[in-house]
Design an enzyme around this catalytic site. Structure first.
Site, PDB file in Angstrom:
ATOM      1  N   ASP A  30      16.798   3.737   4.001  1.00 12.05           N
ATOM      2  CA  ASP A  30      16.057   3.122   5.101  1.00 12.05           C
ATOM      3  C   ASP A  30      16.760   1.827   5.510  1.00 12.05           C
ATOM      4  O   ASP A  30      16.388   0.722   5.082  1.00 12.05           O
ATOM      5  CB  ASP A  30      14.599   2.868   4.679  1.00 12.05           C
ATOM      6  CG  ASP A  30      13.844   4.173   4.467  1.00 12.05           C
ATOM      7  OD1 ASP A  30      14.146   5.159   5.170  1.00 12.05           O
ATOM      8  OD2 ASP A  30      12.970   4.229   3.583  1.00 12.05           O
ATOM      9  N   ASP A  79      14.661  13.345   6.981  1.00 10.80           N
ATOM     10  CA  ASP A  79      13.210  13.116   6.915  1.00 10.80           C
ATOM     11  C   ASP A  79      12.696  12.647   8.270  1.00 10.80           C
ATOM     12  O   ASP A  79      12.436  11.465   8.474  1.00 10.80           O
ATOM     13  CB  ASP A  79      12.966  12.062   5.817  1.00 10.80           C
ATOM     14  CG  ASP A  79      11.494  11.735   5.617  1.00 10.80           C
ATOM     15  OD1 ASP A  79      10.636  12.517   6.055  1.00 10.80           O
ATOM     16  OD2 ASP A  79      11.216  10.677   5.014  1.00 10.80           O
ATOM     17  N   HIS A  83       6.474  16.901  14.352  1.00 10.32           N
ATOM     18  CA  HIS A  83       5.069  17.236  14.613  1.00 10.32           C
ATOM     19  C   HIS A  83       4.925  17.333  16.128  1.00 10.32           C
ATOM     20  O   HIS A  83       4.746  16.334  16.820  1.00 10.32           O
ATOM     21  CB  HIS A  83       4.166  16.134  14.036  1.00 10.32           C
ATOM     22  CG  HIS A  83       2.712  16.485  14.040  1.00 10.32           C
ATOM     23  ND1 HIS A  83       1.754  15.699  13.452  1.00 10.32           N
ATOM     24  CD2 HIS A  83       2.053  17.540  14.553  1.00 10.32           C
ATOM     25  CE1 HIS A  83       0.568  16.256  13.603  1.00 10.32           C
ATOM     26  NE2 HIS A  83       0.727  17.375  14.278  1.00 10.32           N
ATOM     27  N   ILE A  85       4.569  20.581  19.636  1.00  6.57           N
ATOM     28  CA  ILE A  85       4.191  21.969  19.927  1.00  6.57           C
ATOM     29  C   ILE A  85       5.259  22.906  19.339  1.00  6.57           C
ATOM     30  O   ILE A  85       6.423  22.505  19.176  1.00  6.57           O
ATOM     31  CB  ILE A  85       4.003  22.208  21.446  1.00  6.57           C
ATOM     32  CG1 ILE A  85       5.291  21.883  22.211  1.00  6.57           C
ATOM     33  CG2 ILE A  85       2.822  21.398  21.973  1.00  6.57           C
ATOM     34  CD1 ILE A  85       5.256  22.323  23.675  1.00  6.57           C
ATOM     35  N   ASN A  87       7.181  25.335  20.334  1.00  3.75           N
ATOM     36  CA  ASN A  87       8.456  25.562  21.014  1.00  3.75           C
ATOM     37  C   ASN A  87       9.411  24.380  20.835  1.00  3.75           C
ATOM     38  O   ASN A  87      10.624  24.560  20.661  1.00  3.75           O
ATOM     39  CB  ASN A  87       8.196  25.819  22.506  1.00  3.75           C
ATOM     40  CG  ASN A  87       9.451  26.268  23.214  1.00  3.75           C
ATOM     41  OD1 ASN A  87      10.090  27.232  22.796  1.00  3.75           O
ATOM     42  ND2 ASN A  87       9.836  25.560  24.251  1.00  3.75           N
ATOM     43  N   GLN A 215       2.770   1.715  -0.310  1.00  4.29           N
ATOM     44  CA  GLN A 215       2.436   3.000  -0.935  1.00  4.29           C
ATOM     45  C   GLN A 215       1.086   2.919  -1.629  1.00  4.29           C
ATOM     46  O   GLN A 215       0.662   1.841  -2.069  1.00  4.29           O
ATOM     47  CB  GLN A 215       3.524   3.403  -1.945  1.00  4.29           C
ATOM     48  CG  GLN A 215       4.880   3.676  -1.315  1.00  4.29           C
ATOM     49  CD  GLN A 215       4.935   5.002  -0.546  1.00  4.29           C
ATOM     50  OE1 GLN A 215       3.909   5.588  -0.223  1.00  4.29           O
ATOM     51  NE2 GLN A 215       6.140   5.452  -0.224  1.00  4.29           N
ATOM     52  N   GLY A 235      13.077   4.741  -2.559  1.00  3.21           N
ATOM     53  CA  GLY A 235      13.653   3.833  -1.585  1.00  3.21           C
ATOM     54  C   GLY A 235      13.863   2.457  -2.167  1.00  3.21           C
ATOM     55  O   GLY A 235      14.823   2.200  -2.895  1.00  3.21           O
ATOM     56  N   ARG A 236      12.901   1.575  -1.868  1.00  3.53           N
ATOM     57  CA  ARG A 236      13.094   0.154  -2.139  1.00  3.53           C
ATOM     58  C   ARG A 236      13.434  -0.187  -3.578  1.00  3.53           C
ATOM     59  O   ARG A 236      14.155  -1.160  -3.810  1.00  3.53           O
ATOM     60  CB  ARG A 236      11.857  -0.619  -1.655  1.00  3.53           C
ATOM     61  CG  ARG A 236      11.818  -0.723  -0.137  1.00  3.53           C
ATOM     62  CD  ARG A 236      10.448  -1.011   0.397  1.00  3.53           C
ATOM     63  NE  ARG A 236       9.575   0.145   0.351  1.00  3.53           N
ATOM     64  CZ  ARG A 236       8.355   0.185   0.885  1.00  3.53           C
ATOM     65  NH1 ARG A 236       7.865  -0.880   1.489  1.00  3.53           N
ATOM     66  NH2 ARG A 236       7.633   1.290   0.819  1.00  3.53           N
TER      67      ARG A 236
HETATM   68  O1  C5P Z   1      10.677   2.419  -0.514  1.00  4.13           O
HETATM   69  P1  C5P Z   1       9.891   3.625  -0.914  1.00  4.13           P
HETATM   70  O2  C5P Z   1      10.317   4.200  -2.268  1.00  4.13           O
HETATM   71  O3  C5P Z   1       8.401   3.453  -0.811  1.00  4.13           O
HETATM   72  O4  C5P Z   1      10.323   4.727   0.175  1.00  4.13           O
HETATM   73  C1  C5P Z   1       9.706   5.973   0.280  1.00  4.13           C
HETATM   74  C2  C5P Z   1      10.414   6.792   1.311  1.00  4.13           C
HETATM   75  O5  C5P Z   1       9.800   8.075   1.358  1.00  4.13           O
HETATM   76  C3  C5P Z   1      10.377   6.245   2.727  1.00  4.13           C
HETATM   77  O6  C5P Z   1      11.620   6.544   3.315  1.00  4.13           O
HETATM   78  C4  C5P Z   1       9.267   7.003   3.407  1.00  4.13           C
HETATM   79  O7  C5P Z   1       9.503   7.188   4.778  1.00  4.13           O
HETATM   80  C5  C5P Z   1       9.344   8.343   2.684  1.00  4.13           C
HETATM   81  N1  C5P Z   1       8.107   9.127   2.651  1.00  4.13           N
HETATM   82  C6  C5P Z   1       6.928   8.660   2.093  1.00  4.13           C
HETATM   83  N2  C5P Z   1       5.794   9.442   2.087  1.00  4.13           N
HETATM   84  C7  C5P Z   1       5.835  10.673   2.599  1.00  4.13           C
HETATM   85  C8  C5P Z   1       7.034  11.172   3.142  1.00  4.13           C
HETATM   86  C9  C5P Z   1       8.162  10.361   3.142  1.00  4.13           C
HETATM   87  O8  C5P Z   1       6.887   7.524   1.585  1.00  4.13           O
HETATM   88  N3  C5P Z   1       4.783  11.455   2.547  1.00  4.13           N
END
Ligand code: C5P
Length: 258
Positions: A30, A79, A83, A85, A87, A215, A235-236
């Site tokens: 990201d 990723d 989301h 229609i 087509n 989260q 991610g982070r």
């Molecule tokens: O930094 P962190 O570990 O929270 O990053 C989680 C990654 O997973 C982000 O890129 C986020 O867009 C992605 N993601 C999520 N939840 C979902 C689908 C994807 O956190 N249901």
């Protein structure tokens, strides 16, 4: 040390090597531009992990950053959580399949016809010879930032998060998709409902003591593995670390019990 993978209520011991653990990690790149993303990818080159390209990077850098990651030997999860229609999603899936990614996703909330349309798009690209191997297609169930209260009070779904996730997982399977994005906390239920081969990709990974950020439904890397997840999206915890390679190494040690 071994892991306990819970399936259908029974415990099964299953050990991972470091390489096997690395192949389960999808690092969320990201970053705001290709330079920053590819700098980070260079730091993780050779580790054996996947790269996840999400909206921030793709909307800034486009398909070329995906091609560059593929040329560097990374497996890529695109990723973009389509989301729309049916087509439109079918056309989007065709374009993504041509790009040569290994895995991509759509929102289960788009419904069965929309998810099937994504599979049609992939099939058309492969049959036309425009794509090499068909990518794995999975469905986002409930975002890992969504709590039970948000589900009920804002989205208007009265069931528990777990029930909502499992319902979407069954729908995704009926539409022909190969797996779902969910939180590690729902992996056992999803596997029970859809079978052990149904792929689970789980964000919401937080090493012990790490900041939750946005989260909500989270687990440590060790617990996620013990719950039987196939892929951990991180991610982070890696990308914001002073030394991302070292942070990944610590996570892999936790996953292998080393
Ligand atoms: O930094 P962190 O570990 O929270 O990053 C989680 C990654 O997973 C982000 O890129 C986020 O867009 C992605 N993601 C999520 N939840 C979902 C689908 C994807 O956190 N249901």
């Amino acid at each position: 040390m071994a892991f306990y993978r819970r399936k259908k209520g029974c415990s099964q011991v299953s050990g991972f090597t470091r390489n096997e653990a690395a192949a389960k990690v999808m690092v969320a790149l990201d970053k705001p531009d290709a330079d920053a993303a590819l700098r980070l990818a260079s730091q993780l080159q050779g580790a054996g992990c996947w790269m996840k390209v999400g909206m921030e990077l793709f909307y800034a850098a486009g398909p070329s950053v995906v091609r560059e990651l593929k040329s560097r030997g990374f497996r890529v999860f695109l990723d973009l959580k389509m989301h729309d229609i049916p087509n439109t999603v079918r056309g989007g899936a065709r374009s993504i399949a041509r790009l040569g990614v290994d895995l991509f996703n759509v929102h289960a909330a788009g419904g069965k016809a929309m998810m099937s349309a994504a599979m049609d798009g992939v099939r058309e690209a492969v049959e036309a010879g425009d794509a090499g191997q068909a990518p794995i297609v999975i469905a986002v169930t409930q975002l890992t930032s969504t709590s039970e209260a948000v589900l009920r009070d804002e989205i208007g779904i009265a069931s528990s998060v777990e029930e909502a996730v499992v319902r979407y997982a069954r729908l995704a399977k009926e539409a022909g998709l190969q797996g779902v994005v969910a939180s590690p906390l729902e992996v056992v239920s999803v596997k029970q409902a859809c079978g052990s081969a149904f792929v689970t990709v789980t964000p919401g990974i937080r090493p012990k003591g790490a900041d939750l950020g946005d989260q909500s439904r989270v687990a440590t890397p060790g617990d996620a593995v013990r719950m039987g997840t196939d892929y951990l999206v991180i991610g982070r915890a890696i990308t914001s670390a002073a030394d991302p390679a070292q942070a990944l190494d610590t996570i892999l040690k936790e996953m292998t019990g080393a």
